[in-house]
Design a protein around this motif. Structure first.
Motif, PDB file in Angstrom:
ATOM      1  N   LEU A   4      -2.024  -0.639   3.670  1.00  9.06           N
ATOM      2  CA  LEU A   4      -1.594   0.396   4.623  1.00  9.06           C
ATOM      3  C   LEU A   4      -1.738   1.733   3.910  1.00  9.06           C
ATOM      4  N   GLN A   5      -2.735   2.511   4.306  1.00  6.00           N
ATOM      5  CA  GLN A   5      -3.118   3.713   3.565  1.00  6.00           C
ATOM      6  C   GLN A   5      -2.445   4.960   4.129  1.00  6.00           C
ATOM      7  N   LEU A   6      -1.814   5.719   3.241  1.00  5.28           N
ATOM      8  CA  LEU A   6      -1.216   6.990   3.648  1.00  5.28           C
ATOM      9  C   LEU A   6      -2.272   7.904   4.262  1.00  5.28           C
ATOM     10  N   THR A   7      -3.467   7.900   3.670  1.00  2.00           N
ATOM     11  CA  THR A   7      -4.529   8.785   4.167  1.00  2.00           C
ATOM     12  C   THR A   7      -4.830   8.510   5.646  1.00  2.00           C
ATOM     13  N   ASP A   8      -4.752   7.248   6.070  1.00  2.00           N
ATOM     14  CA  ASP A   8      -5.036   6.923   7.482  1.00  2.00           C
ATOM     15  C   ASP A   8      -3.969   7.531   8.398  1.00  2.00           C
ATOM     16  N   LEU A  28       4.869  12.876  -4.463  1.00  2.00           N
ATOM     17  CA  LEU A  28       4.103  13.058  -5.705  1.00  2.00           C
ATOM     18  C   LEU A  28       3.795  11.697  -6.292  1.00  2.00           C
ATOM     19  N   LEU A  29       2.534  11.426  -6.541  1.00  2.00           N
ATOM     20  CA  LEU A  29       2.156  10.146  -7.141  1.00  2.00           C
ATOM     21  C   LEU A  29       2.263  10.268  -8.663  1.00  2.00           C
ATOM     22  N   PRO A  30       2.959   9.319  -9.294  1.00  2.83           N
ATOM     23  CA  PRO A  30       3.265   9.497 -10.716  1.00  2.83           C
ATOM     24  C   PRO A  30       2.078   9.298 -11.660  1.00  2.83           C
ATOM     25  N   ASP A  31       0.965   8.752 -11.180  1.00  2.00           N
ATOM     26  CA  ASP A  31      -0.230   8.649 -12.034  1.00  2.00           C
ATOM     27  C   ASP A  31      -0.895  10.010 -12.206  1.00  2.00           C
ATOM     28  N   ASP A  32      -0.634  10.899 -11.252  1.00  2.57           N
ATOM     29  CA  ASP A  32      -1.257  12.218 -11.299  1.00  2.57           C
ATOM     30  C   ASP A  32      -0.295  13.193 -11.952  1.00  2.57           C
ATOM     31  N   LEU A  33      -0.695  13.728 -13.086  1.00  2.02           N
ATOM     32  CA  LEU A  33       0.124  14.768 -13.720  1.00  2.02           C
ATOM     33  C   LEU A  33      -0.575  16.099 -13.547  1.00  2.02           C
ATOM     34  N   GLY A  82     -11.049  15.904  -3.246  1.00  2.00           N
ATOM     35  CA  GLY A  82     -10.245  14.678  -3.196  1.00  2.00           C
ATOM     36  C   GLY A  82      -8.766  14.985  -3.400  1.00  2.00           C
ATOM     37  N   ILE A  83      -7.921  14.187  -2.745  1.00  2.00           N
ATOM     38  CA  ILE A  83      -6.462  14.389  -2.836  1.00  2.00           C
ATOM     39  C   ILE A  83      -5.978  13.949  -4.219  1.00  2.00           C
ATOM     40  N   ILE A  84      -5.208  14.814  -4.875  1.00  2.00           N
ATOM     41  CA  ILE A  84      -4.727  14.491  -6.221  1.00  2.00           C
ATOM     42  C   ILE A  84      -3.232  14.157  -6.246  1.00  2.00           C
ATOM     43  N   GLY A  85      -2.811  13.312  -5.318  1.00  2.00           N
ATOM     44  CA  GLY A  85      -1.452  12.779  -5.393  1.00  2.00           C
ATOM     45  C   GLY A  85      -0.342  13.795  -5.178  1.00  2.00           C
ATOM     46  N   ARG A  86      -0.603  14.854  -4.409  1.00  2.00           N
ATOM     47  CA  ARG A  86       0.438  15.824  -4.083  1.00  2.00           C
ATOM     48  C   ARG A  86       0.366  16.095  -2.582  1.00  2.00           C
ATOM     49  N   TYR A  87       1.512  15.920  -1.901  1.00  5.54           N
ATOM     50  CA  TYR A  87       1.575  16.034  -0.442  1.00  5.54           C
ATOM     51  C   TYR A  87       2.865  16.766  -0.060  1.00  5.54           C
ATOM     52  N   VAL A  88       2.797  17.628   0.942  1.00  3.72           N
ATOM     53  CA  VAL A  88       4.011  18.133   1.608  1.00  3.72           C
ATOM     54  C   VAL A  88       3.834  17.728   3.065  1.00  3.72           C
ATOM     55  N   LEU A 140     -13.160   7.497  -5.439  1.00  2.00           N
ATOM     56  CA  LEU A 140     -11.888   6.944  -5.924  1.00  2.00           C
ATOM     57  C   LEU A 140     -10.699   7.598  -5.224  1.00  2.00           C
ATOM     58  N   TYR A 141     -10.977   8.568  -4.325  1.00  7.19           N
ATOM     59  CA  TYR A 141      -9.898   9.399  -3.774  1.00  7.19           C
ATOM     60  C   TYR A 141      -9.912   9.400  -2.245  1.00  7.19           C
ATOM     61  N   GLY A 142      -8.845   9.974  -1.692  1.00 11.56           N
ATOM     62  CA  GLY A 142      -8.857  10.320  -0.284  1.00 11.56           C
ATOM     63  C   GLY A 142      -9.582  11.649  -0.194  1.00 11.56           C
ATOM     64  N   ALA A 143     -10.666  11.727   0.585  1.00 12.92           N
ATOM     65  CA  ALA A 143     -11.465  12.963   0.652  1.00 12.92           C
ATOM     66  C   ALA A 143     -11.140  13.700   1.943  1.00 12.92           C
ATOM     67  N   VAL A 187     -10.682  10.924   4.813  1.00 16.21           N
ATOM     68  CA  VAL A 187     -11.219   9.561   4.691  1.00 16.21           C
ATOM     69  C   VAL A 187     -10.780   8.989   3.350  1.00 16.21           C
ATOM     70  N   GLU A 188     -10.188   7.787   3.394  1.00 15.55           N
ATOM     71  CA  GLU A 188      -9.743   7.158   2.149  1.00 15.55           C
ATOM     72  C   GLU A 188     -10.922   6.495   1.437  1.00 15.55           C
ATOM     73  N   LYS A 189     -11.126   6.860   0.190  1.00 14.13           N
ATOM     74  CA  LYS A 189     -12.139   6.280  -0.695  1.00 14.13           C
ATOM     75  C   LYS A 189     -13.496   6.073  -0.001  1.00 14.13           C
ATOM     76  N   PRO A 190     -14.121   7.183   0.430  1.00 14.37           N
ATOM     77  CA  PRO A 190     -15.415   7.054   1.111  1.00 14.37           C
ATOM     78  C   PRO A 190     -16.517   6.679   0.121  1.00 14.37           C
ATOM     79  N   GLY A 220       0.810  -1.213   0.000  1.00  9.06           N
ATOM     80  CA  GLY A 220       0.000   0.000   0.000  1.00  9.06           C
ATOM     81  C   GLY A 220       0.848   1.270   0.000  1.00  9.06           C
ATOM     82  N   LEU A 221       0.152   2.398  -0.277  1.00  4.93           N
ATOM     83  CA  LEU A 221       0.849   3.685  -0.413  1.00  4.93           C
ATOM     84  C   LEU A 221       1.533   4.119   0.883  1.00  4.93           C
ATOM     85  N   GLY A 222       0.875   3.858   2.027  1.00  7.15           N
ATOM     86  CA  GLY A 222       1.475   4.232   3.310  1.00  7.15           C
ATOM     87  C   GLY A 222       2.807   3.510   3.491  1.00  7.15           C
TER      88      GLY A 222
HETATM   89  C1  G1P Z   1      -4.099   7.144  -3.914  1.00 13.70           C
HETATM   90  C2  G1P Z   1      -4.425   7.657  -2.509  1.00 13.70           C
HETATM   91  C3  G1P Z   1      -5.688   8.519  -2.541  1.00 13.70           C
HETATM   92  C4  G1P Z   1      -5.490   9.654  -3.539  1.00 13.70           C
HETATM   93  C5  G1P Z   1      -5.146   9.082  -4.930  1.00 13.70           C
HETATM   94  C6  G1P Z   1      -4.795  10.202  -5.903  1.00 13.70           C
HETATM   95  O1  G1P Z   1      -5.102   6.235  -4.303  1.00 13.70           O
HETATM   96  O2  G1P Z   1      -4.599   6.548  -1.640  1.00 13.70           O
HETATM   97  O3  G1P Z   1      -5.944   9.041  -1.255  1.00 13.70           O
HETATM   98  O4  G1P Z   1      -6.677  10.444  -3.600  1.00 13.70           O
HETATM   99  O5  G1P Z   1      -4.024   8.211  -4.860  1.00 13.70           O
HETATM  100  O6  G1P Z   1      -4.564   9.721  -7.175  1.00 13.70           O
HETATM  101  P1  G1P Z   1      -4.897   5.224  -5.554  1.00 13.70           P
HETATM  102  O7  G1P Z   1      -5.321   5.973  -6.780  1.00 13.70           O
HETATM  103  O8  G1P Z   1      -3.449   4.831  -5.577  1.00 13.70           O
HETATM  104  O9  G1P Z   1      -5.813   4.061  -5.276  1.00 13.70           O
END
Ligand code: G1P
Length: 295
Positions: free
Chosen positions: A229-233, A128-133, A203-209, A168-171, A190-193, A108-110
């Motif tokens: 193991l979720q980063l959002t938690d 930075l999550l690489p799926d999110d540009l 929703g969180i778009i894969g950018r965190y400081v 689909l997101y962490g809200a 909350v992760e994926k409510p 998991g991301l965490g």
């Molecule tokens: C991850 C995070 C989620 C975030 C999302 C952004 O989810 O767990 O909180 O909103 O990335 O893309 P994933 O898309 O990896 O399931």
């Protein structure tokens, strides 16, 4: 303390992009003429960070090769007088100090972010999550770093997702409306409510400081949504004890792990490409005219 390091978790299997991602890491799929992960490293460098840690896994060797020198190809280009092309290749390996660590198990991301602990140490860092540009003109990461400097706490990048997509997101649960710079304090995450339980449409778009206290919270994580193991938690625990803010991005974000959004990113960025843009616009016009005739 300044934000000097960034972490890119890139160990995911890429099942949303099969079959293209069967033998090629999903982060290496091209968006126009460069792999998606290169846009993310460029975004990091634009924000003033020079140290990048990429968390990889098995079958991600191509990611390491991409940020390394390739003297054979460079020499072949120089021999043909293609100096600009050789410079372009060299620039990729020189634009940042890129390091790698492997995630031993996909937990998991965490867990993936936890792998960065020994590299990051006791200082704030970006993830930075690489799926999110984000669009190259977006200043989201720099704005988030500024918010961190002003508040001393952690910051997430968010976008509004009206409708069921928020699941689909962490809200985040914001404490009111964003200010005129798009900054809002966060009360909970909350992760994926489920849509009906989502605390907001942000929703969180894969950018965190993040402040380094995240590592202690990650070490205590129990499996969350999807058994991972979720980063959002971990962030949820942090926002109870430290300042925690979100910065809203209105437009210019692509989910390149999703085939349709990858196509949209490719078209939008190709239209702005210095060499291809003009001709590509013509191609699109032709296609659009043909589609109108057959519609
Ligand atoms: C991850 C995070 C989620 C975030 C999302 C952004 O989810 O767990 O909180 O909103 O990335 O893309 P994933 O898309 O990896 O399931």
């Amino acid at each position: 303390m300044p934000v000097r390091k960034a972490v890119i978790p890139a160990a995911g299997l890429g099942t949303r992009f099969l079959p293209a991602s069967k033998a090629v890491p999903k982060e290496m799929l091209p968006v126009v003429d460069q792999p998606g992960i290169q846009y993310v490293v460029e975004e990091i460098v634009r924000s003033g960070i020079e140290d990048v840690l990429i968390v990889t896994g098995r079958s991600k060797k191509a990611v390491e090769d991409h940020f390394d020198r390739n003297p054979e190809v460079e020499a072949a280009l120089e021999a043909k007088g293609k100096h600009d092309e050789a410079d372009t290749l060299r620039r990729i390996s020189e634009m940042a100090h890129v390091h790698f660590v492997r995630q031993d198990e996909p937990r998991g991301l965490g867990h993936a972010v936890g792998m960065a602990r020994w590299h990051v140490g006791d200082e704030p860092f970006a993830v930075l999550l690489p799926d999110d540009l984000t669009h190259p003109r977006a200043t989201l990461l720099a704005d988030m770093i500024k918010t961190h400097e002003e508040t001393g706490g952690s910051v997430v990048g968010v976008k509004r997702f009206p409708g069921k997509e928020i699941s689909l997101y962490g809200a985040i649960d914001p404490a009111g409306e964003p200010d005129d710079r798009g900054v809002v304090s966060v009360r909970d995450l909350v992760e994926k409510p489920a849509f009906s339980d989502a605390p907001s449409d942000m929703g969180i778009i894969g950018r965190y400081v993040l402040t380094p206290s995240v590592f202690d919270h990650i070490a205590r994580l129990k499996p969350g949504a999807g058994g991972e193991l979720q980063l959002t938690d971990a962030l949820r625990e942090m926002c109870r004890t430290e300042p925690f803010h979100a910065v809203v991005l209105d437009s210019g974000r692509f989910d390149t792990g999703n085939k349709l959004d990858w196509l949209r990113a490719t078209v939008e960025l190709a239209l702005e490409h210095p060499e291809l843009g003009r001709d590509f616009r013509e191609v699109l016009r032709e296609i659009a005219a043909r589609e109108r005739l057959t519609a």
